[in-house]
Design an enzyme around this catalytic site. Structure first.
Site, PDB file in Angstrom:
ATOM      1  N   LYS A  53      52.212  35.532  44.746  1.00  0.00           N
ATOM      2  CA  LYS A  53      51.363  34.821  45.710  1.00  0.00           C
ATOM      3  C   LYS A  53      52.063  33.580  46.217  1.00  0.00           C
ATOM      4  CE  LYS A  53      47.203  36.374  43.363  1.00  0.00           C
ATOM      5  NZ  LYS A  53      46.155  35.953  42.464  1.00  0.00           N
ATOM      6  N   GLN A  97      43.327  31.536  39.023  1.00  0.00           N
ATOM      7  CA  GLN A  97      43.965  32.716  38.416  1.00  0.00           C
ATOM      8  C   GLN A  97      43.132  33.226  37.475  1.00  0.00           C
ATOM      9  OE1 GLN A  97      45.856  34.857  39.951  1.00  0.00           O
ATOM     10  NE2 GLN A  97      45.763  36.432  38.393  1.00  0.00           N
ATOM     11  N   ASP A 120      39.293  33.404  47.189  1.00  0.00           N
ATOM     12  CA  ASP A 120      38.864  34.772  46.386  1.00  0.00           C
ATOM     13  C   ASP A 120      37.707  35.350  46.497  1.00  0.00           C
ATOM     14  OD1 ASP A 120      40.828  35.692  44.554  1.00  0.00           O
ATOM     15  OD2 ASP A 120      40.535  34.097  43.052  1.00  0.00           O
TER      16      ASP A 120
HETATM   17  N1  GUN Z   1      43.035  38.252  38.650  1.00  0.00           N
HETATM   18  C1  GUN Z   1      43.248  39.578  38.714  1.00  0.00           C
HETATM   19  N2  GUN Z   1      42.967  39.814  40.173  1.00  0.00           N
HETATM   20  C2  GUN Z   1      42.603  38.446  40.664  1.00  0.00           C
HETATM   21  C3  GUN Z   1      42.242  37.963  41.889  1.00  0.00           C
HETATM   22  O1  GUN Z   1      42.109  38.791  42.928  1.00  0.00           O
HETATM   23  N3  GUN Z   1      42.046  36.668  42.009  1.00  0.00           N
HETATM   24  C4  GUN Z   1      41.914  36.054  40.886  1.00  0.00           C
HETATM   25  N4  GUN Z   1      41.894  34.779  41.121  1.00  0.00           N
HETATM   26  N5  GUN Z   1      42.472  36.381  39.852  1.00  0.00           N
HETATM   27  C5  GUN Z   1      42.865  37.690  39.558  1.00  0.00           C
END
Ligand code: GUN
Length: 295
Positions: A53, A97, A120
Site C-alpha cells: 500500500k 490493518q 476502508d
Molecule cells: N486485511 C485484509 N484485508 C484488509 C483490508 O481491506 N483492509 C484492512 N485494513 N485490513 C485488511
C-alpha cells in the site's frame, strides 16, 4: 473450456493511470492526498500488504504515513493516534490493518475513525449507507475492487444468480450488498460455514465470489460451466518445492479454470484491485476536502 482471465493487475493499472491525473490536479490546487496506515504486531503477510500500500502511494504521488506498533501496544495508544489523525487537516485517509492483536477491539477502533477519513469503508456510517443502497460513498476496497473488475471485463450481472462464499464484514457481506444493489442487479445468496449443501448451491451460480480463506476449497464440480469465478482468497500453503517453503493459493482450485468462463488469478486478480480502490478512496477523500474548502 479455458476460463478467460479477470486480470486485476491490468484493470488496476487503468485505475492508477486515472488517479495519477487526479492527484496532479489536487496538488495544483494545493492539496497533497495523504494516507496513514497503522499496523500493529508482526504478522508477515500483513506487513507485505501494508508495504505494498505504501509503495503504491509513492508511485501515485500520494503522501503516506506508515505507523508500525508492537503487538503489545495498548489499545489506548491506538485510540490516541486515531483521535489525533481525525483532526489533522492535511491527512485524508486512515487505515488500520486487520487483523489486530486479540487484546484489541477492532470494531470499536474502526468506529472511532471519522467516516470521511474511513478509506476502508468499515465505519458503521459508511457500511450503513451501503445497506441503504447508496453506493456513492466510501466503499470497502476488496468488494468494490471486485465490482470494478467485473465491470471492466464487460460482464453483465443483471438478473444473474450470484453466490458469495463468506459473510465477513470486510469482504463477503459488502460484496453481497454491492452485487444486489441497483445498477448491478444480481440475485444474491450469501453462503457461510453453516450453509447446507454448499456445492449444489455454488453449482447453480452464474457468479461465484469466493471469500472464505480456505485454500482451494472451490472445486471444478462446484462450478457451472461458463460461470464467472472471483477468487478473493490469499492463503499461504506449505510447499517444500519452493525455496521459501510456501506458495500462495486462492480459495479456488486451479482446475476450475477448465470449467469457468472467467476466473480471477491469485496473485494478480483481486489483490491489486483492493489496493487500487484504497488509493481511489484516498484521492476521493482529498477531493471532498478540496470542495469543502470551496476551491
Ligand atoms: N486485511 C485484509 N484485508 C484488509 C483490508 O481491506 N483492509 C484492512 N485494513 N485490513 C485488511
Amino acid at each position: 473450456m479455458t476460463a478467460q482471465r479477470l486480470d486485476g493487475k491490468a484493470c488496476a493499472a487503468e485505475v492508477e493511470a486515472d488517479l495519477t491525473l487526479r492527484v496532479a490536479a489536487l496538488k495544483k490546487s494545493g492539496i497533497e492526498p495523504h494516507l496513514a496506515v497503522i499496523i500493529v504486531g508482526d504478522d508477515p503477510a500483513s506487513h507485505v500488504y501494508v508495504n505494498s500500500k505504501v509503495k503504491t502511494c509513492e508511485r501515485l504521488g500520494i503522501r503516506s504515513t506508515h505507523i508500525a506498533l508492537p503487538a503489545s501496544t495498548e489499545e489506548a495508544v491506538l485510540r490516541d493516534h486515531i483521535a489525533t489523525m481525525n483532526h489533522q487537516a492535511d491527512l485524508h485517509g486512515i487505515l488500520i490493518q486487520s487483523p489486530l492483536p486479540s487484546h484489541m477491539d477492532e470494531e470499536a477502533l474502526t468506529d472511532l475513525i471519522h467516516p470521511s477519513k474511513d478509506v476502508d469503508g468499515f465505519h458503521p456510517q459508511n457500511l450503513g449507507r451501503l445497506v441503504q443502497g447508496r453506493t456513492d460513498g466510501m466503499l470497502p476496497c476488496t468488494p468494490s475492487g471486485v465490482m470494478r473488475m467485473l465491470d471492466w471485463a464487460g460482464l453483465e450481472l443483471t438478473g444473474k444468480r450470484a453466490v458469495v462464499l463468506g459473510r465477513s464484514r470486510i469482504v463477503g457481506m459488502p460484496a453481497a450488498l454491492l452485487l444486489a444493489a441497483k445498477g448491478a442487479d444480481a440475485t444474491v445468496t450469501v453462503a457461510h460455514s453453516r450453509t447446507q449443501d454448499l456445492q449444489a448451491l455454488a453449482a447453480q451460480a452464474d457468479v461465484i465470489v469466493a471469500a472464505v480463506g480456505r485454500p482451494e476449497m472451490v472445486k471444478a464440480d462446484w462450478v457451472k460451466p461458463g460461470a464467472v469465478v472471483v477468487d478473493v482468497g490469499i492463503n499461504r500453503v506449505d510447499d517444500p518445492t519452493r525455496d521459501r517453503g510456501w506458495r500462495l493459493a486462492g480459495d479456488v482450485s486451479p482446475e476450475v479454470e477448465d470449467v469457468a468462463g472467467w476466473l480471477s488469478p491469485v496473485p494478480g486478480g483481486v489483490g491489486p484491485m483492493t489496493i487500487a480502490m484504497l488509493m481511489e478512496n484516498t484521492v476521493r477523500a482529498a477531493e471532498h476536502r478540496r470542495s469543502e474548502q470551496g476551491e
